[in-house]
Design an enzyme around this catalytic site. Structure first.
Site, PDB file in Angstrom:
ATOM      1  N   ASP A 365      30.138  63.293   0.713  1.00 45.77           N
ATOM      2  CA  ASP A 365      28.940  63.409   1.553  1.00 45.77           C
ATOM      3  C   ASP A 365      28.332  62.016   1.736  1.00 45.77           C
ATOM      4  OD1 ASP A 365      26.105  64.446   2.382  1.00 45.77           O
ATOM      5  OD2 ASP A 365      27.300  66.272   2.290  1.00 45.77           O
ATOM      6  N   ASP A 366      27.098  61.963   2.063  1.00 42.62           N
ATOM      7  CA  ASP A 366      26.376  60.724   2.363  1.00 42.62           C
ATOM      8  C   ASP A 366      26.591  59.661   1.283  1.00 42.62           C
ATOM      9  OD1 ASP A 366      24.630  58.967   3.455  1.00 42.62           O
ATOM     10  OD2 ASP A 366      22.891  60.290   3.423  1.00 42.62           O
ATOM     11  N   LYS A 475      31.797  66.670   8.173  1.00 42.87           N
ATOM     12  CA  LYS A 475      30.457  67.276   8.263  1.00 42.87           C
ATOM     13  C   LYS A 475      29.625  66.337   9.129  1.00 42.87           C
ATOM     14  CE  LYS A 475      26.566  68.346   5.130  1.00 42.87           C
ATOM     15  NZ  LYS A 475      26.198  68.330   3.703  1.00 42.87           N
ATOM     16  N   TRP A 476      29.281  66.802  10.317  1.00 44.48           N
ATOM     17  CA  TRP A 476      28.527  65.997  11.292  1.00 44.48           C
ATOM     18  C   TRP A 476      27.055  66.340  11.129  1.00 44.48           C
ATOM     19  CZ3 TRP A 476      30.523  63.742  16.283  1.00 44.48           C
ATOM     20  CH2 TRP A 476      29.485  63.311  17.126  1.00 44.48           C
ATOM     21  N   ASP A 477      26.309  65.399  10.601  1.00 44.94           N
ATOM     22  CA  ASP A 477      24.910  65.663  10.278  1.00 44.94           C
ATOM     23  C   ASP A 477      23.987  65.056  11.332  1.00 44.94           C
ATOM     24  OD1 ASP A 477      22.750  66.567   8.816  1.00 44.94           O
ATOM     25  OD2 ASP A 477      23.398  65.645   6.945  1.00 44.94           O
ATOM     26  N   ASN A 479      19.771  64.150  11.143  1.00 43.07           N
ATOM     27  CA  ASN A 479      18.654  64.362  10.229  1.00 43.07           C
ATOM     28  C   ASN A 479      17.273  63.968  10.725  1.00 43.07           C
ATOM     29  OD1 ASN A 479      19.764  65.647   7.918  1.00 43.07           O
ATOM     30  ND2 ASN A 479      20.908  63.784   7.503  1.00 43.07           N
ATOM     31  N   CYS A 525      25.737  70.153  11.049  1.00 46.39           N
ATOM     32  CA  CYS A 525      24.658  70.208  10.073  1.00 46.39           C
ATOM     33  C   CYS A 525      23.485  69.482  10.708  1.00 46.39           C
ATOM     34  CB  CYS A 525      25.110  69.501   8.794  1.00 46.39           C
ATOM     35  SG  CYS A 525      23.822  69.306   7.550  1.00 46.39           S
ATOM     36  N   ASP A 547      19.820  73.535   3.873  1.00 53.60           N
ATOM     37  CA  ASP A 547      19.870  72.708   2.672  1.00 53.60           C
ATOM     38  C   ASP A 547      19.434  73.517   1.463  1.00 53.60           C
ATOM     39  OD1 ASP A 547      20.902  70.448   3.729  1.00 53.60           O
ATOM     40  OD2 ASP A 547      18.998  69.392   3.968  1.00 53.60           O
TER      41      ASP A 547
HETATM   42  C1  GLA Z   1      21.171  66.334   5.107  1.00 55.50           C
HETATM   43  C2  GLA Z   1      22.172  67.458   4.900  1.00 55.50           C
HETATM   44  C3  GLA Z   1      22.585  67.507   3.456  1.00 55.50           C
HETATM   45  C4  GLA Z   1      23.170  66.171   3.049  1.00 55.50           C
HETATM   46  C5  GLA Z   1      22.184  65.065   3.334  1.00 55.50           C
HETATM   47  C6  GLA Z   1      22.804  63.706   3.112  1.00 55.50           C
HETATM   48  O1  GLA Z   1      19.974  66.629   4.484  1.00 55.50           O
HETATM   49  O2  GLA Z   1      21.644  68.673   5.324  1.00 55.50           O
HETATM   50  O3  GLA Z   1      23.514  68.530   3.243  1.00 55.50           O
HETATM   51  O4  GLA Z   1      24.367  65.958   3.737  1.00 55.50           O
HETATM   52  O5  GLA Z   1      21.700  65.111   4.661  1.00 55.50           O
HETATM   53  O6  GLA Z   1      21.923  62.688   3.386  1.00 55.50           O
END
Ligand code: GLA
Length: 729
Positions: A365-366, A475-477, A479, A525, A547
């Site tokens: 992930d991130d 996983k394409w986020d 935010n 996402c 989340d």
């Molecule tokens: C968002 C996503 C989480 C995670 C974070 C990473 O909040 O919903 O699942 O991937 O970013 O920064």
């Protein structure tokens, strides 16, 4: 033939297996009226009287002096503002002179097999054998505007797809100030409005209230479909339950600003519309130009909310979600396992633990790129951080693959951190209003994806990353919302197009990704479920639902989501305990049971799990293999809602061939001095016999439906049970 033009009645009749949708051409002028949407009608039925043309105010051809009253009263199939059409409208068009009026008259039509694609937009698809499309060509002669109303019906699902094309055939500039996708009108409506609302970590709670006089709407003006509201509304009889009663739903195949509005007028007529939110929207149509709205999907059922739900699930799974058949890997995600604190060795260790349990994929992930050690930097710099990951994703992927674990990565391609190489090189790529400092959210800015050069720059980077390593999942986020809507690529008078052009840019990038890397399983996402809509599902077969992966809160989130979207579309994970979102302590088994129906995974450090929990993983993965296909492809029946009964949540999924079913029961709160609740099990083959594999009891489908299942009495809070039923004999 699902679509017929009944020339003697001047009626278009669109049939799905169990519904009919009727459009009528009214009187000499050729007004296009909404006649009927409901249970399927026998052939030859004439419903024209329902247009009420003989009531006052009559059509202008008979009573010109009351033209305004007619416009106010007529059930326009696609209501456009002007002339007296004061109720909520789908279209508002401004002429070059600055006036705002539009009346659409029928001109011609075409009925064709199949379904044309919508340029640049996600939309349902179907072969010439599966569906038929009606194009109704309408015109406003005073504006020189042609409006094509498009309808597609399928032979295998009870859904109607609608979209609209505007074409400027005049010599003047026209401005679309509203261009919604669909409107529907119901006579004598006395019922409920159902919508989905929420916030971050609490997405898609079901809201049901009587439709009151006036306008009631849900919407997004955040540039994303949003956590707060979902592009969906339903109108249902007050008495409609999960299994009976009329229920009409509308959803939008779109991921940006939207409006879903219902209005009840003084004559108890309900008009419901859905489409791009007119607020801030303005699309200039120069002579010769055209504009296509996103698509709306309508579903009607007499079998209550459940019938509507199953119609949506079927149309989305068969005709919209292109990746539906993709293998949904069981996975472990690094986010709640270690947040930003990982390196090659710790990820490899997580991979080893995953391999030992038979988990198929690890998501980094991130935090793997740039200098991203927290959420303050590096978005936009999609270059692997070799200090954390020496040898890069290529080495990590190779070493994971050698253990039998695949690699997935997190990306947030729509963003840029002010502290990034990209921003230092191209500050103008970030969306900002000239003269104003853009508003930060999570310390990041939005890239102006309406600009092709910005999209190309992002694409070059992510393409290189995806080619650099054996990556099987992305996983394409996304935010943050759009707060400073302005595109430097557009002249001042075209800024009303920026939000939609941004969305088209996102779609174009996702299209590039799925076409260049067809093997990749894409999951969308948006800070959890902030962009959970049918538009995104065209590109990614699953979306991280929230989340908040805490099992008990997730019950309501997944219940609301499943009202419209199939179980297979929800990313759902077993998360760490106590929950990182709400601190709740729940048994590992229950967490597995709640996550089971979605794209299943773990969001925790496997090495830190207590032995007794760890011992359950193999069984959970076995359940996912055994029941995943049933849950992802079967018919969903909501049996009980903890939001209503405060005690337990239960749903059932029945295989399409009715050979088996699974009841998923979770007790939220145990209750003293209560006897076993009895739940009717619908959806089975009435005559066939089914064995409850948990108890051995055998009954007919009719017996399970009419007699009901006695729910096992569970002694504790947060416990649950899977109850499989199989057809015998
Ligand atoms: C968002 C996503 C989480 C995670 C974070 C990473 O909040 O919903 O699942 O991937 O970013 O920064």
């Amino acid at each position: 033939m699902p679509i017929q033009y009944l020339a003697d009645q001047r009626v278009f009749r669109l049939d799905t297996p169990h519904t009919s949708y009727l459009i009528a051409l009214a009187d000499a002028e050729g007004f296009v009226g909404h006649l009927y949407y409901g249970p399927r009608l026998p052939e030859g039925e004439d419903l024209r009287a329902l247009l009420r043309l003989d009531e006052k105010p009559e059509p202008p051809s008979r009573l010109e002096r009351e033209r305004a009253g007619f416009y106010d009263a007529f059930p326009f199939e696609y209501p456009a503002f002007g002339g007296g059409n004061f109720r909520t409208c789908c279209a508002r068009v401004r002429s070059a002179a600055g006036g705002c009026g539009c009346t659409l008259f029928y001109e011609d039509h075409a009925i064709r097999p199949g379904k044309p694609a919508l340029p640049g937009l996600p939309a349902c698809f179907g072969s010439e054998q599966e569906c038929e499309t009606l194009e109704l060509y309408c015109t406003d002669p005073a504006l020189g505007l042609r409006v094509t109303l498009r309808y597609t019906v399928f032979t295998d699902v009870d859904a109607v797809c609608r979209s609209v094309r505007f074409e400027n055939r005049s010599a003047q500039l026209l401005t679309l100030e509203a261009a919604l996708s669909a409107g529907i009108e119901l006579d004598d409506f006395d019922g409920d409005l159902i919508t989905l609302h929420g916030s971050w970590a609490r997405e898609r709670e079901i809201d049901r209230r009587p439709l009151a006089a006036g306008r009631q709407s849900v919407y997004s003006a955040r540039g994303i479909s949003s956590h707060q509201h979902t592009p969906f509304l339903a109108l249902a009889e007050h008495s409609a339950t999960q299994t009976q009663g009329a229920c009409l739903g509308m959803t939008l195949v779109y991921s940006g600003n939207f409006l879903a509005e219902a209005e009840l007028d003084a004559f108890d007529r309900a008009r419901a519309v859905i489409g791009i939110h007119p607020e801030g929207f303005g699309w200039r149509l120069a002579p010769g130009e055209s504009f296509d709205t996103p698509e709306a999907i309508l579903a009607f059922s007499e079998s209550g909310l459940g019938g509507m739900t199953r119609a949506f699930h079927d149309v989305l799974r068969r005709h919209l979600i292109r990746g539906q058949a993709k293998h949904r890997y069981s996975l472990v995600n690094s986010w709640e396992a270690s947040y930003f604190a990982f390196d090659h060795d710790s990820l490899l260790q997580l991979g080893r633990e995953a391999a030992a349990e038979g988990i198929e994929l690890l998501v980094v992930d991130d935090g793997w790129f740039g200098r991203r050690d927290d959420d303050n930097s590096s978005l936009g710099d999609w270059v692997v951080n070799e200090e954390k990951l020496p040898g890069g994703l290529a080495r990590l992927g190779r070493e994971l693959n050698e253990m039998g674990v695949r690699l997935g990565i997190w990306l947030e391609p729509e963003m840029v951190s002010p502290d990034s190489e990209l921003y230092r090189a191209h500050p103008d790529y970030a969306m900002a209003i000239p003269g104003r400092a853009p508003t930060l959210a999570r310390n990041q800015l939005l890239l102006d994806l309406a600009r092709p050069e910005v999209r190309d720059c992002v694409w070059r980077q992510i393409e290189a990353v995806l080619r650099s390593a054996p990556i099987d999942y992305v996983k394409w986020d996304m935010n943050r919302p759009i707060t400073d809507l302005y595109s430097a690529a557009l002249p001042p008078e075209r800024q009303g197009e920026a939000a939609h052009r941004y969305m088209l840019g996102v779609y174009e990038l996702q299209e590039r990704l799925v076409s260049a890397f067809p093997h990749i399983l894409l999951e969308n996402c948006c800070s959890g479920g902030g962009r959970f809509d049918a538009g995104m599902l065209y590109y990614s077969p699953q979306i991280w639902a929230s989340d908040n992966a805490e099992a008990i809160d997730r019950l309501a989130i997944q219940e609301g989501t499943a009202l419209v979207f199939p179980l297979s579309s929800m990313g759902a994970h077993v998360a760490a305990c106590p929950s990182h979102t709400n601190g709740r302590v729940t048994p590992f088994a229950t967490r597995g049971q709640v996550a089971l129906p979605g794209g299943f995974g773990y969001e925790l450090d496997l090495a830190k799990l207590p032995g007794e929990d760890r011992a359950l993983i193999r069984g959970q993965l076995g359940d996912y293999r055994r029941y995943g296909p049933l849950l992802h492809e079967g018919d969903y029946y909501r049996l009980a809602s903890a939001a209503q009964n405060h005690a337990y949540d239960a749903y059932m999924v029945v295989a399409k061939d009715k050979s088996r079913a699974l009841v998923n029961l979770v007790q939220v709160r145990s209750r003293s001095q209560r006897r076993a609740a009895r739940l009717a099990l619908p959806g089975l083959c009435e005559e066939a016999r089914y064995k409850n594999e948990a108890t051995g009891e055998v009954r007919t489908g009719r017996g399970w439906r009419c007699g009901g299942l006695l729910l096992p009495v569970l002694e504790q809070d947060f416990t649950g049970q899977l109850i499989p039923l199989v057809r015998v004999g």
